[in-house]
Design an enzyme around this catalytic site. Sequence first.
Site, PDB file in Angstrom:
ATOM      1  N   HIS A 108     -18.911  -0.333 -33.023  1.00 10.07           N
ATOM      2  CA  HIS A 108     -19.659   0.804 -32.486  1.00 10.07           C
ATOM      3  C   HIS A 108     -21.013   0.308 -32.016  1.00 10.07           C
ATOM      4  CE1 HIS A 108     -20.884   0.362 -36.649  1.00 10.07           C
ATOM      5  NE2 HIS A 108     -22.020   0.978 -36.334  1.00 10.07           N
ATOM      6  N   ALA A 109     -21.622   1.096 -31.169  1.00 12.16           N
ATOM      7  CA  ALA A 109     -22.964   0.799 -30.688  1.00 12.16           C
ATOM      8  C   ALA A 109     -23.735   2.118 -30.647  1.00 12.16           C
ATOM      9  CB  ALA A 109     -22.909   0.150 -29.305  1.00 12.16           C
TER      10      ALA A 109
END
Length: 144
Positions: free
Chosen positions: A64-65
């Site tokens: 994820h970012a």
Amino acid sequence: MKLLKKENVQICEKADDWRDAVRISVLPLERGGYVESRYKDGIIENVEKLGPYIVIADHIALPHARPEQGAIETQISITLFRQDVVFEGRETAARLFVTLAAKDNDKHLDALAKISELLSDEDEVRNILESPNVKTLYKYFETI
């Protein structure tokens, strides 16, 4: 909103390395318009800078970012690799990539709680890792 669509579940034989695995795991989200193409680069940059924080347990990665790194809509993809994906600096490898795109910092929290509950059961994780096909793999996560 359903956070996992069937078309975002995939099984792959292997990845060349962890960066390739991240790119592969983001691809369904990119194809569906849930993330910009730069989202995968954001995840890779973050791991290069912070270390393999996305490996949350043996065999499990949660790529994820930040929303501002290219998330458009909140959505999840599930990628199962048949062969281990090794992260430098980690003594474990991951095969199950639960990739999360969140357009804000709140909407995905319920999904994360459900995922955490499911993946906290070692027997369930073993069954997930042995999924013979995409349909079976999807069934484990369809309530998310």
